[in-house]
Design an enzyme around this catalytic site. Structure first.
Site, PDB file in Angstrom:
ATOM      1  N   LYS A 193       9.392  23.461 -13.753  1.00 46.95           N
ATOM      2  CA  LYS A 193       9.293  21.566 -13.872  1.00 46.95           C
ATOM      3  C   LYS A 193       8.205  22.099 -12.526  1.00 46.95           C
ATOM      4  CE  LYS A 193       7.007  16.938 -14.260  1.00 46.95           C
ATOM      5  NZ  LYS A 193       6.817  15.949 -15.080  1.00 46.95           N
ATOM      6  N   LYS A 240       4.482  11.317 -11.331  1.00 45.07           N
ATOM      7  CA  LYS A 240       3.470  10.967 -11.526  1.00 45.07           C
ATOM      8  C   LYS A 240       3.935   9.537 -12.013  1.00 45.07           C
ATOM      9  CE  LYS A 240       0.882  14.047 -14.635  1.00 45.07           C
ATOM     10  NZ  LYS A 240       0.829  14.541 -16.128  1.00 45.07           N
ATOM     11  N   GLU A 282      -2.770  17.740 -11.087  1.00 40.26           N
ATOM     12  CA  GLU A 282      -2.609  17.903 -12.428  1.00 40.26           C
ATOM     13  C   GLU A 282      -4.693  18.301 -12.321  1.00 40.26           C
ATOM     14  OE1 GLU A 282      -1.720  15.838 -16.076  1.00 40.26           O
ATOM     15  OE2 GLU A 282      -3.534  16.113 -16.670  1.00 40.26           O
ATOM     16  N   ARG A 301       0.881  -0.934   0.273  1.00 45.02           N
ATOM     17  CA  ARG A 301      -0.066  -0.045  -0.180  1.00 45.02           C
ATOM     18  C   ARG A 301       0.561   1.229   0.137  1.00 45.02           C
ATOM     19  NH1 ARG A 301      -3.509  -3.356   3.362  1.00 45.02           N
ATOM     20  NH2 ARG A 301      -4.696  -3.825   2.395  1.00 45.02           N
ATOM     21  N   ARG A 325      -1.177  22.105 -14.244  1.00 45.10           N
ATOM     22  CA  ARG A 325      -0.492  21.144 -14.294  1.00 45.10           C
ATOM     23  C   ARG A 325      -0.795  20.523 -16.038  1.00 45.10           C
ATOM     24  NH1 ARG A 325       2.756  16.038 -10.872  1.00 45.10           N
ATOM     25  NH2 ARG A 325       3.923  14.968 -12.784  1.00 45.10           N
ATOM     26  N   HIS A 336       8.994   8.106 -27.291  1.00 41.62           N
ATOM     27  CA  HIS A 336       8.023   9.092 -26.341  1.00 41.62           C
ATOM     28  C   HIS A 336       8.304  10.627 -26.744  1.00 41.62           C
ATOM     29  CE1 HIS A 336       5.418  10.466 -23.507  1.00 41.62           C
ATOM     30  NE2 HIS A 336       6.116  11.649 -23.365  1.00 41.62           N
ATOM     31  N   HIS A 377       1.161  16.125 -25.941  1.00 43.71           N
ATOM     32  CA  HIS A 377       1.341  14.537 -25.868  1.00 43.71           C
ATOM     33  C   HIS A 377       0.219  13.953 -26.499  1.00 43.71           C
ATOM     34  CE1 HIS A 377       4.504  15.163 -23.547  1.00 43.71           C
ATOM     35  NE2 HIS A 377       4.650  14.215 -22.706  1.00 43.71           N
ATOM     36  N   ASN A 405       1.366  18.848 -20.540  1.00 43.97           N
ATOM     37  CA  ASN A 405       1.241  17.628 -21.558  1.00 43.97           C
ATOM     38  C   ASN A 405       1.358  18.007 -23.409  1.00 43.97           C
ATOM     39  OD1 ASN A 405       0.161  15.980 -19.271  1.00 43.97           O
ATOM     40  ND2 ASN A 405      -1.240  16.913 -19.193  1.00 43.97           N
ATOM     41  N   GLU A 455      11.576  17.661 -24.537  1.00 41.27           N
ATOM     42  CA  GLU A 455      10.586  18.021 -23.633  1.00 41.27           C
ATOM     43  C   GLU A 455      11.310  18.931 -23.049  1.00 41.27           C
ATOM     44  OE1 GLU A 455       8.463  16.620 -22.449  1.00 41.27           O
ATOM     45  OE2 GLU A 455       8.293  14.222 -22.691  1.00 41.27           O
ATOM     46  N   HIS A 487       1.083  10.727 -27.508  1.00 42.05           N
ATOM     47  CA  HIS A 487       0.267   9.467 -26.827  1.00 42.05           C
ATOM     48  C   HIS A 487       0.043   8.943 -28.440  1.00 42.05           C
ATOM     49  CE1 HIS A 487       1.192  10.614 -22.779  1.00 42.05           C
ATOM     50  NE2 HIS A 487       2.093  10.360 -23.376  1.00 42.05           N
TER      51      HIS A 487
HETATM   52  P1  NAD Z   1      13.178   4.976 -22.244  1.00 39.54           P
HETATM   53  O1  NAD Z   1      13.545   4.917 -20.547  1.00 39.54           O
HETATM   54  O2  NAD Z   1      12.657   3.591 -22.358  1.00 39.54           O
HETATM   55  O3  NAD Z   1      15.048   5.146 -22.002  1.00 39.54           O
HETATM   56  C1  NAD Z   1      15.038   5.192 -23.460  1.00 39.54           C
HETATM   57  C2  NAD Z   1      16.371   3.694 -23.558  1.00 39.54           C
HETATM   58  O4  NAD Z   1      17.906   4.314 -23.447  1.00 39.54           O
HETATM   59  C3  NAD Z   1      15.791   2.985 -23.063  1.00 39.54           C
HETATM   60  O5  NAD Z   1      16.844   1.490 -24.908  1.00 39.54           O
HETATM   61  C4  NAD Z   1      16.935   2.276 -22.325  1.00 39.54           C
HETATM   62  O6  NAD Z   1      17.777   0.967 -21.539  1.00 39.54           O
HETATM   63  C5  NAD Z   1      17.947   3.304 -22.761  1.00 39.54           C
HETATM   64  N1  NAD Z   1      19.038   3.857 -21.988  1.00 39.54           N
HETATM   65  C6  NAD Z   1      18.355   4.799 -19.966  1.00 39.54           C
HETATM   66  N2  NAD Z   1      19.632   5.262 -19.807  1.00 39.54           N
HETATM   67  C7  NAD Z   1      20.661   4.465 -20.649  1.00 39.54           C
HETATM   68  C8  NAD Z   1      22.590   5.379 -20.349  1.00 39.54           C
HETATM   69  N3  NAD Z   1      22.633   6.504 -19.729  1.00 39.54           N
HETATM   70  N4  NAD Z   1      23.156   4.978 -21.652  1.00 39.54           N
HETATM   71  C9  NAD Z   1      21.907   4.158 -22.391  1.00 39.54           C
HETATM   72  N5  NAD Z   1      21.609   3.970 -22.301  1.00 39.54           N
HETATM   73  C10 NAD Z   1      20.686   4.358 -21.384  1.00 39.54           C
HETATM   74  O7  NAD Z   1      13.116   6.207 -22.329  1.00 39.54           O
HETATM   75  P2  NAD Z   1      12.732   7.606 -21.839  1.00 39.54           P
HETATM   76  O8  NAD Z   1      12.475   8.848 -23.633  1.00 39.54           O
HETATM   77  O9  NAD Z   1      13.868   7.956 -20.588  1.00 39.54           O
HETATM   78  O10 NAD Z   1      11.507   7.145 -21.515  1.00 39.54           O
HETATM   79  C11 NAD Z   1      10.132   7.676 -21.708  1.00 39.54           C
HETATM   80  C12 NAD Z   1       9.295   7.603 -21.007  1.00 39.54           C
HETATM   81  O11 NAD Z   1       9.124   8.354 -20.061  1.00 39.54           O
HETATM   82  C13 NAD Z   1       7.310   7.361 -21.454  1.00 39.54           C
HETATM   83  O12 NAD Z   1       7.257   5.816 -21.225  1.00 39.54           O
HETATM   84  C14 NAD Z   1       6.740   8.080 -20.948  1.00 39.54           C
HETATM   85  O13 NAD Z   1       5.385   7.905 -21.334  1.00 39.54           O
HETATM   86  C15 NAD Z   1       7.365   8.169 -20.215  1.00 39.54           C
HETATM   87  N6  NAD Z   1       7.251   9.899 -19.518  1.00 39.54           N
HETATM   88  C16 NAD Z   1       6.343   9.909 -17.868  1.00 39.54           C
HETATM   89  C17 NAD Z   1       6.816  11.719 -17.485  1.00 39.54           C
HETATM   90  C18 NAD Z   1       6.300  11.189 -16.368  1.00 39.54           C
HETATM   91  O14 NAD Z   1       5.875  12.634 -15.777  1.00 39.54           O
HETATM   92  N7  NAD Z   1       6.250  10.380 -15.590  1.00 39.54           N
HETATM   93  C19 NAD Z   1       7.210  12.380 -18.514  1.00 39.54           C
HETATM   94  C20 NAD Z   1       8.182  12.198 -19.702  1.00 39.54           C
HETATM   95  C21 NAD Z   1       7.134  10.865 -20.137  1.00 39.54           C
HETATM   96  N1  GLY Z   2       4.945  15.044 -18.210  1.00 40.44           N
HETATM   97  C1  GLY Z   2       3.550  15.724 -17.713  1.00 40.44           C
HETATM   98  C2  GLY Z   2       3.598  15.280 -16.192  1.00 40.44           C
HETATM   99  O1  GLY Z   2       4.222  15.088 -15.393  1.00 40.44           O
HETATM  100  O2  GLY Z   2       2.484  16.181 -16.070  1.00 40.44           O
END
Ligand code: NAD
Ligand code: GLY
Length: 360
Positions: free
Chosen positions: A227, A143, A237, A121, A241, A264, A248, A245, A185, A252
């Site tokens: 941020k 998030k 949000e 939990r 906030r 992404h 997005h 997006n 971003e 998405h």
């Molecule tokens: P990811 O986590 O898939 O990383 C991208 C690639 O880089 C992967 O293949 C990973 O293995 C590799 N990698 C990571 N660090 C590395 C390093 N230092 N050296 C070599 N390779 C490395 O993708 P991302 O672009 O980091 O994140 C995308 C995700 O984030 C999506 O799922 C998206 O929805 C999410 N997201 C969330 C929020 C939020 O507020 N929570 C905001 C934006 C995006």
């Molecule tokens: N990436 C959108 C948010 O964190 O609100």
């Protein structure tokens, strides 16, 4: 080392940006006397970052942890992977005082945060972002979640980390495509809230493309400040906030329709191009804004048109399952100028279809 705080009352937490040696004492202090599960992916492990973290923690006198290495990629951002993390937590004997640590990009960061939100939990978690995208966006703000077949991030929770700490040197091993992904971003912050930052990005294109480390530290710090300010004002949000997006809603949809072959950040860049096209069409902003945004995205190696063979109707259908919508129809964030956006509910589908057609 630069340090910021996300001001959320009793859920406030620090963001530390610098070399890991600078913030390791802070991390060791947060973990002291508690068991931890470090979650990462195969690429981050192969780049040597897990080994480096494990050694640094041992040197700091902390050894009560186990590590879990997940397969990489958005296709693994599922409830099945959340279950894997929870089972690893059980095997590692994590209790309610324990901590999960995400050493990763946004995929493992979102998954680990969600697993921490629901394990027993809710237990604490820490974000150690290793991609530019995670550093400037996903690691901050709480998030967390996983995708369903019907769409991205359709299950999740707001669960703030206790610490975000980033070693800018881990970004040295990022493949070029992942750099560009994060830059989408970065441009987003300029478009939604900071014309001065946008102008700085325009003037620094060569250094951005050459991954200049000094510039990146400055860019990451600035994006985290933006941020942190937005999240502090609207944690869950309910209003402002939503500006984060920008790009997005279409992003998405095209990300999902590509079966996640389109990463992404690239999808968000396309989403921003469609949003500004629609905004021009709706006379919310001048054509100059579209030209400036798209020129910057293009110069940074980001796409500004939809993938070949895209089907506009399929994109609109996918947009309809986006969780940002309300009963009034599709919701989008549209620019009114560089550094200014508006949240528009009940977007006219005919105009949206035209904007999408224009971006084919
Ligand atoms: P990811 O986590 O898939 O990383 C991208 C690639 O880089 C992967 O293949 C990973 O293995 C590799 N990698 C990571 N660090 C590395 C390093 N230092 N050296 C070599 N390779 C490395 O993708 P991302 O672009 O980091 O994140 C995308 C995700 O984030 C999506 O799922 C998206 O929805 C999410 N997201 C969330 C929020 C939020 O507020 N929570 C905001 C934006 C995006
Ligand atoms: N990436 C959108 C948010 O964190 O609100």
């Amino acid at each position: 080392m630069e340090k910021l705080c996300v001001e959320l009352g009793e859920r406030s937490y620090p963001i530390a940006i610098g070399k890991s040696a600078d913030w390791m004492p802070l991390l060791a202090e947060k973990l002291a006397g508690r068991r931890a599960l470090i979650v990462t992916d195969e690429n981050v492990d192969a780049a040597g970052h897990l080994e480096a973290l494990e050694k640094a923690l041992a040197d700091a006198g902390y050894s009560d942890f186990q590590s879990l290495i997940l397969p990489p990629g958005e296709e693994h951002k599922s409830l099945a992977t959340v279950e894997l993390i929870a089972e690893a937590a059980v095997n590692a004997k994590l209790d309610r005082r324990s901590v999960m640590v995400a050493l990763s990009g946004g995929v493992v960061g979102d998954l680990t945060g969600f697993a921490a939100a629901v394990y027993m939990r809710g237990i604490d978690f820490i974000q150690l972002p290793t991609t530019l995208l995670a550093a400037v966006d996903s690691s901050v703000g709480g998030k967390t979640g996983a995708d369903l077949a019907a769409g991205k991030n359709l299950v999740g929770a707001f669960h703030q980390p206790k610490l975000v700490a980033m070693d800018v040197n881990t970004l040295d091993t990022l493949p070029p495509r992942e750099w560009r992904n994060g830059l989408a971003e970065v441009v987003k912050y300029g478009m939604i809230m900071d014309a001065g930052f946008f102008a700085m990005l325009q003037s620094e294109i060569p250094r951005l493309n050459n991954c200049d480390p000094a510039l990146y530290s400055q860019v990451i710090l600035h994006c985290c400040k933006c941020k942190a300010e937005v999240v502090a004002g609207d944690e869950q949000e309910k209003g402002r906030r939503a500006i984060l997006n920008y790009g997005h809603t279409v992003g998405h949809a095209v990300e999902k329709l590509s079966n996640f072959t389109l990463p992404h950040g690239m999808a968000v860049a396309i989403g921003m191009a469609v949003a500004v096209r629609l905004a021009v069409r709706m006379r919310k902003c001048l054509r100059r804004v579209e030209d400036q945004q798209n020129s910057l995205l293009y110069a940074l190696g980001l796409p500004v048109s939809l993938p070949k063979n895209s089907n506009v109707n399929n994109i609109i259908q996918a947009m309809k399952s986006d969780k940002k919508n309300s009963s009034g129809g599709i919701t989008m964030v549209l620019p009114t100028d560089i550094g200014k956006v508006e949240i528009v509910r009940g977007v006219d589908e005919k105009l949206l279809a035209e904007a999408l057609e224009n971006c084919l």
